[in-house]
Design an enzyme around this catalytic site. Sequence first.
Site, PDB file in Angstrom:
ATOM      1  N   HIS A 161     -19.617  27.171  26.175  1.00 46.25           N
ATOM      2  CA  HIS A 161     -18.638  27.785  27.099  1.00 46.25           C
ATOM      3  C   HIS A 161     -19.231  28.919  27.916  1.00 46.25           C
ATOM      4  O   HIS A 161     -18.569  29.427  28.828  1.00 46.25           O
ATOM      5  CB  HIS A 161     -17.438  28.328  26.326  1.00 46.25           C
ATOM      6  CG  HIS A 161     -16.614  27.285  25.647  1.00 46.25           C
ATOM      7  ND1 HIS A 161     -16.039  26.230  26.324  1.00 46.25           N
ATOM      8  CD2 HIS A 161     -16.275  27.123  24.337  1.00 46.25           C
ATOM      9  CE1 HIS A 161     -15.377  25.479  25.454  1.00 46.25           C
ATOM     10  NE2 HIS A 161     -15.504  25.983  24.245  1.00 46.25           N
ATOM     11  N   ASP A 196     -18.384  17.969  21.748  1.00 46.52           N
ATOM     12  CA  ASP A 196     -17.434  18.926  21.176  1.00 46.52           C
ATOM     13  C   ASP A 196     -16.016  18.551  21.634  1.00 46.52           C
ATOM     14  O   ASP A 196     -15.830  17.983  22.710  1.00 46.52           O
ATOM     15  CB  ASP A 196     -17.792  20.335  21.667  1.00 46.52           C
ATOM     16  CG  ASP A 196     -17.053  21.431  20.932  1.00 46.52           C
ATOM     17  OD1 ASP A 196     -17.664  22.054  20.043  1.00 46.52           O
ATOM     18  OD2 ASP A 196     -15.871  21.682  21.232  1.00 46.52           O
ATOM     19  N   HIS A 198     -13.904  20.524  22.747  1.00 48.63           N
ATOM     20  CA  HIS A 198     -13.597  21.301  23.945  1.00 48.63           C
ATOM     21  C   HIS A 198     -14.592  21.008  25.058  1.00 48.63           C
ATOM     22  O   HIS A 198     -15.786  20.839  24.801  1.00 48.63           O
ATOM     23  CB  HIS A 198     -13.640  22.796  23.621  1.00 48.63           C
ATOM     24  CG  HIS A 198     -12.747  23.191  22.486  1.00 48.63           C
ATOM     25  ND1 HIS A 198     -13.191  23.289  21.178  1.00 48.63           N
ATOM     26  CD2 HIS A 198     -11.420  23.481  22.469  1.00 48.63           C
ATOM     27  CE1 HIS A 198     -12.174  23.647  20.399  1.00 48.63           C
ATOM     28  NE2 HIS A 198     -11.092  23.760  21.146  1.00 48.63           N
ATOM     29  N   ASP A 285     -15.543  19.639  16.001  1.00 50.16           N
ATOM     30  CA  ASP A 285     -14.110  19.949  15.934  1.00 50.16           C
ATOM     31  C   ASP A 285     -13.236  18.774  16.371  1.00 50.16           C
ATOM     32  O   ASP A 285     -12.018  18.916  16.497  1.00 50.16           O
ATOM     33  CB  ASP A 285     -13.777  21.243  16.706  1.00 50.16           C
ATOM     34  CG  ASP A 285     -14.592  21.434  17.964  1.00 50.16           C
ATOM     35  OD1 ASP A 285     -15.234  20.468  18.417  1.00 50.16           O
ATOM     36  OD2 ASP A 285     -14.596  22.559  18.499  1.00 50.16           O
TER      37      ASP A 285
HETATM   38  C1  6XA Z   1     -10.063  29.855  21.590  1.00 47.73           C
HETATM   39  C2  6XA Z   1     -10.591  28.492  21.351  1.00 47.73           C
HETATM   40  C3  6XA Z   1     -12.062  28.482  21.518  1.00 47.73           C
HETATM   41  C4  6XA Z   1     -12.650  27.130  21.266  1.00 47.73           C
HETATM   42  C5  6XA Z   1     -14.076  27.261  20.894  1.00 47.73           C
HETATM   43  C6  6XA Z   1     -14.765  25.968  20.658  1.00 47.73           C
HETATM   44  N1  6XA Z   1      -8.651  29.900  21.450  1.00 47.73           N
HETATM   45  N2  6XA Z   1     -15.443  25.461  21.664  1.00 47.73           N
HETATM   46  O1  6XA Z   1     -14.766  25.384  19.615  1.00 47.73           O
HETATM   47  O2  6XA Z   1     -16.146  24.366  21.574  1.00 47.73           O
HETATM   48 ZN    ZN Z   2     -15.056  23.255  20.319  1.00 48.32          ZN
END
Ligand code: 6XA
Ligand code: ZN
Length: 343
Positions: A161, A196, A198, A285
């Site tokens: 990110h 991932d 996200h 995740d």
């Molecule tokens: C914050 C969520 C962050 C996600 C982080 C993550 N509310 N990114 O696992 O791959």
């Molecule tokens: Zn993630």
Amino acid sequence: MKTFYSAAHLKHRPAQEFERGRLAPAVEVPERAECVRRRIEERKIGPLLEPSRFDDDIVLAVHDAGLVSFLGSAHARWRKHYGEDAPDAIPSAWPARGMSARLSGEIESQLGSYSFDTATPITRGTWDAARDAANVALSAAEAVAEGEGSAFALTRPPGHHASFDVFGGYCYLNNVAIAAEWLTKKGRSVAILDVDYHHGNGTQSIFYDRKDVLFISVHADPSFAFPHFLGFADENGQSTGEGFNLNLPLPRGTDWARYAEALGRALHRVRDFGPDVLLVSLGLDTFEDDPIAQFKLTRPDYLRMGEAIAGLKLPTIFNFEGGYDLNGLAEITVNVLEGFEGR
Ligand code: 6XA
Ligand code: ZN
């Protein structure tokens, strides 16, 4: 397969994050990487190696010098401002779109202007951990550049990110992007496959106008999932990078059948591109028991994921990203590596 690991990650121990309207215990905790490290040792995946030290030049080839210097000094400045016992630094004001902003250079001003969320605390040890995570990713890249067929970078904190000049989403420096940049400087073409849950908004942004680095992400649709503002299917890259960004957003509740279809498309695009090296942003995740995500992949699905990636027959680097179910995380991570190795 060689695993690169640095104990420096233990210094990054955020206590809390602010999300969903409340302060909650942090989920991006040291035990994540520790449980994976232990299982790698138990399963004899290969040697566990300390990273080499790489110069700041390669970090600065990806990230803004202002962000890098801010991250290095932020917690000391925060303590100077709020006292030695101050809690972790979490921003609470940002220079918002539509409102003119003046950047004073003071700690709260910089904390807001270099970040995009409230889930990414800066602790006393964050910089040491983040900087060595970049070394871990670079060491894995170097091993593969020198002829290893694969490597695992057990990077923590994660990276995907983090963009050129903004940190967030538990990420400070973009480990996979730094490794990719290093490989391109060695004359290698690179594909980054981000699995991932996200979307890897930082990685996408960094390479959005480049054609020497293909970025592909299979992730939860940003219309309901973090990071909310990027990762939609029509983001294809821009200028010379047009056609070298592929987003495959998926709905809530995605199971292996649905996931495998998207992964197949992603792998097909990688094969067409024909990179010298594949970098995988390996977030775990997508697992059915993950506490912050809503996909339904099961333990054996991760063996299949590893096997599918191995089918490309490319030099491959796995870079650890998200994944928060401490009961399943070690097993599913190692399942990907074992699936890849055909064990
Ligand atoms: C914050 C969520 C962050 C996600 C982080 C993550 N509310 N990114 O696992 O791959
Ligand atoms: Zn993630």
